[in-house]
Design a protein around this motif. Sequence first.
Motif, PDB file in Angstrom:
ATOM      1  N   THR A 195       0.658  -1.144   0.018  1.00 17.02           N
ATOM      2  CA  THR A 195       0.181  -0.022  -0.106  1.00 17.02           C
ATOM      3  C   THR A 195       1.149   1.239  -0.124  1.00 17.02           C
ATOM      4  N   ALA A 196       0.139   2.481  -0.467  1.00 13.98           N
ATOM      5  CA  ALA A 196       0.613   3.613  -0.339  1.00 13.98           C
ATOM      6  C   ALA A 196      -0.258   4.376   0.514  1.00 13.98           C
ATOM      7  N   ASP A 197       0.070   5.036   1.154  1.00 12.38           N
ATOM      8  CA  ASP A 197      -0.238   5.921   2.098  1.00 12.38           C
ATOM      9  C   ASP A 197      -1.979   4.975   2.201  1.00 12.38           C
ATOM     10  N   GLY A 198      -1.630   3.766   2.594  1.00 14.58           N
ATOM     11  CA  GLY A 198      -3.400   3.161   2.431  1.00 14.58           C
ATOM     12  C   GLY A 198      -3.728   2.654   1.664  1.00 14.58           C
ATOM     13  N   ALA A 199      -3.890   2.836   0.531  1.00 17.36           N
ATOM     14  CA  ALA A 199      -4.179   2.391  -1.022  1.00 17.36           C
ATOM     15  C   ALA A 199      -3.472   1.757  -1.247  1.00 17.36           C
ATOM     16  N   PRO A 200      -4.260   0.330  -1.710  1.00 20.85           N
ATOM     17  CA  PRO A 200      -3.570  -0.297  -2.530  1.00 20.85           C
ATOM     18  C   PRO A 200      -2.362  -0.313  -3.506  1.00 20.85           C
ATOM     19  N   VAL A 201      -1.386  -0.333  -3.502  1.00 25.67           N
ATOM     20  CA  VAL A 201      -0.738  -0.454  -5.550  1.00 25.67           C
ATOM     21  C   VAL A 201      -0.754  -0.758  -6.332  1.00 25.67           C
ATOM     22  N   GLU A 202      -1.072   0.216  -7.216  1.00 27.50           N
ATOM     23  CA  GLU A 202      -1.065  -0.386  -8.884  1.00 27.50           C
ATOM     24  C   GLU A 202       0.268   0.137  -9.419  1.00 27.50           C
ATOM     25  N   VAL A 203       0.645  -0.846 -10.299  1.00 28.56           N
ATOM     26  CA  VAL A 203       2.199  -0.806 -11.094  1.00 28.56           C
ATOM     27  C   VAL A 203       1.800  -1.349 -12.130  1.00 28.56           C
ATOM     28  N   GLU A 204       2.045  -0.918 -13.379  1.00 25.90           N
ATOM     29  CA  GLU A 204       2.651  -1.828 -14.589  1.00 25.90           C
ATOM     30  C   GLU A 204       2.843  -3.143 -15.128  1.00 25.90           C
ATOM     31  N   ARG A 205       1.972  -4.028 -15.843  1.00 28.50           N
ATOM     32  CA  ARG A 205       3.447  -5.395 -15.149  1.00 28.50           C
ATOM     33  C   ARG A 205       4.764  -5.781 -16.040  1.00 28.50           C
ATOM     34  N   ASP A 206       4.511  -4.904 -16.704  1.00 28.85           N
ATOM     35  CA  ASP A 206       6.266  -5.086 -17.420  1.00 28.85           C
ATOM     36  C   ASP A 206       6.995  -4.607 -16.940  1.00 28.85           C
ATOM     37  N   TRP A 207       7.051  -3.137 -15.870  1.00 29.45           N
ATOM     38  CA  TRP A 207       7.789  -2.359 -15.090  1.00 29.45           C
ATOM     39  C   TRP A 207       7.839  -3.505 -13.925  1.00 29.45           C
ATOM     40  N   TYR A 208       7.353  -4.081 -13.074  1.00 33.57           N
ATOM     41  CA  TYR A 208       6.926  -5.061 -12.338  1.00 33.57           C
ATOM     42  C   TYR A 208       7.978  -6.164 -12.720  1.00 33.57           C
ATOM     43  N   THR A 209       7.717  -6.898 -13.660  1.00 34.29           N
ATOM     44  CA  THR A 209       8.949  -7.941 -13.764  1.00 34.29           C
ATOM     45  C   THR A 209       9.670  -7.475 -14.848  1.00 34.29           C
ATOM     46  N   GLU A 210       9.886  -6.743 -15.327  1.00 34.83           N
ATOM     47  CA  GLU A 210      11.503  -6.473 -16.258  1.00 34.83           C
ATOM     48  C   GLU A 210      11.907  -5.476 -15.735  1.00 34.83           C
ATOM     49  N   GLU A 211      11.726  -4.692 -14.748  1.00 28.98           N
ATOM     50  CA  GLU A 211      12.819  -3.906 -14.458  1.00 28.98           C
ATOM     51  C   GLU A 211      13.036  -3.457 -12.382  1.00 28.98           C
ATOM     52  N   PHE A 212      11.519  -3.682 -12.151  1.00 32.74           N
ATOM     53  CA  PHE A 212      11.834  -3.921 -10.750  1.00 32.74           C
ATOM     54  C   PHE A 212      12.393  -5.251  -9.827  1.00 32.74           C
ATOM     55  N   ILE A 213      11.922  -6.242  -9.974  1.00 28.69           N
ATOM     56  CA  ILE A 213      12.471  -7.402  -9.815  1.00 28.69           C
ATOM     57  C   ILE A 213      13.960  -7.608  -9.615  1.00 28.69           C
ATOM     58  N   PRO A 214      14.074  -7.088 -11.105  1.00 30.03           N
ATOM     59  CA  PRO A 214      15.489  -7.447 -11.454  1.00 30.03           C
ATOM     60  C   PRO A 214      16.601  -6.832 -10.886  1.00 30.03           C
ATOM     61  N   ARG A 215      16.204  -4.958 -10.350  1.00 31.24           N
ATOM     62  CA  ARG A 215      16.839  -3.614  -9.897  1.00 31.24           C
ATOM     63  C   ARG A 215      17.033  -4.248  -8.560  1.00 31.24           C
ATOM     64  N   VAL A 216      16.231  -4.240  -7.699  1.00 27.20           N
ATOM     65  CA  VAL A 216      15.481  -4.863  -6.460  1.00 27.20           C
ATOM     66  C   VAL A 216      17.125  -6.065  -6.157  1.00 27.20           C
ATOM     67  N   ALA A 217      16.793  -6.808  -7.016  1.00 25.04           N
ATOM     68  CA  ALA A 217      17.831  -8.348  -6.970  1.00 25.04           C
ATOM     69  C   ALA A 217      19.207  -8.012  -7.162  1.00 25.04           C
ATOM     70  N   GLY A 218      19.176  -7.217  -7.957  1.00 20.51           N
ATOM     71  CA  GLY A 218      20.356  -6.914  -8.583  1.00 20.51           C
ATOM     72  C   GLY A 218      21.393  -5.844  -8.667  1.00 20.51           C
ATOM     73  N   ARG A 219      20.472  -4.895  -7.065  1.00 19.70           N
ATOM     74  CA  ARG A 219      21.321  -3.630  -6.712  1.00 19.70           C
ATOM     75  C   ARG A 219      22.674  -4.008  -5.506  1.00 19.70           C
ATOM     76  N   GLY A 220      22.980  -5.255  -5.542  1.00 19.90           N
ATOM     77  CA  GLY A 220      24.407  -5.257  -4.854  1.00 19.90           C
ATOM     78  C   GLY A 220      25.228  -5.318  -5.355  1.00 19.90           C
ATOM     79  N   ALA A 221      24.962  -6.176  -6.626  1.00 20.06           N
ATOM     80  CA  ALA A 221      25.980  -6.178  -7.859  1.00 20.06           C
ATOM     81  C   ALA A 221      26.035  -4.624  -8.619  1.00 20.06           C
ATOM     82  N   GLU A 222      25.120  -3.650  -8.472  1.00 16.74           N
ATOM     83  CA  GLU A 222      25.051  -2.771  -8.873  1.00 16.74           C
ATOM     84  C   GLU A 222      25.975  -1.774  -7.767  1.00 16.74           C
TER      85      GLU A 222
END
Length: 317
Positions: A195-222
């Motif tokens: 949630t963001a300020d108590g409201a459910p978060v909505e994000v674009e699927r492509d951004w979520y799977t192609e950018e967000f997940i790998p970026r968080v997981a790869g942040r240590g290497a970055e």
Amino acid sequence: MAKIVVTGAAGNIAYSLLWRIAAGDVFGDEPVDLTLLEIPDAVRAAEGTAMELADSALPLVGNIEVTDDALKAFDGAEAAFLVGAKPRGKGESRSDMLVANGQIFKRQGEAINNGAADGIRVLVVGNPANTNAYIASKAAPDVPKDRFNALMRLDHNRAQSMLADRLSVPSRSIERLAVWGNHSDTQFPDVTYATADGAPVEVERDWYTEEFIPRVAGRGAEIIEVRGKSSAASAASASVDHMRDWVQGTEGRWATAALPSTGEYGVDEGLMFGFPATSDGAWHVVEGLSLNDDQRARLDSNIAALRAEAAIADKLF
Ligand code: NAD
Ligand code: LMR
């Protein structure tokens, strides 16, 4: 006066972490005795760190001890940050460090078993953190398994910050985030319940799977790529967040903590797995969340990775 142990005391993370502990950011206004554990070759440098701590004249700090003797260090300890371990370099994976670092956590687990205070809280930071915590706990059969955690709060904080940035809200607005699994490339930062300020978060699927997940997981290497060394101040800050929440509680807020599984969400008992959790002085995995096929598959790949690491770790015993 609580006795707090920090291992790897001459290293990069400790150079930030020790001052945050000493400032009361973890244990509140309780005075602390600090024990700095190092290998013999780095004791002199750790003594330099201890001199600087003394020079800071911090009101909550009692005795500061530097030692290379693990039995002495953990004797009577009420909390321990197991930081001391080799960091990976460019192009290496964290699990490549298992052979080099695993033995450290076996010896320290044995020393904790020998003389730590009842109820000690142990946070393993050195990589591969989840499996090193598994090793330390296995080497300490008389200490309840739930006294050993591994650090995945850094992954949580990274995910929180990146999601907040995407939604153009302050990171404090984000709640009910989870990073499941292993502190490795398979980790699964999950915004399904966020949630963001108590409201459910909505994000674009492509951004979520192609950018967000790998970026968080790869942040240590970055960070290693950009900074030339592994994360240090952010790792120390996440360690502070984890231990503070463990000790002081989260008042219902979710955090991510790598905890010994008791079978939640189909994770093998004993694996040290990143779960969404709340704390009231003890961690409680957030239970009853329904998982879709994609979430299930991502959890399963983490279970497989941790099983494989545990099989290597078991050979140390
Ligand atoms: P560093 O190389 O700067 O310092 C490590 C220190 O540990 C050194 O001073 C070394 O002498 C000491 N050490 C080695 N073996 C020891 C032992 N048996 N007992 C006590 N001390 C010992 O490394 P750093 O940047 O401080 O990182 C430490 C570890 O934390 C690495 O394994 C790194 O990959 C890991 N890390 C984990 C996370 C996480 O989120 N879990 C985040 C950042 C870094
Ligand atoms: C991190 O996530 O920053 C640490 O685990 C260091 C690393 O090797 O990535």
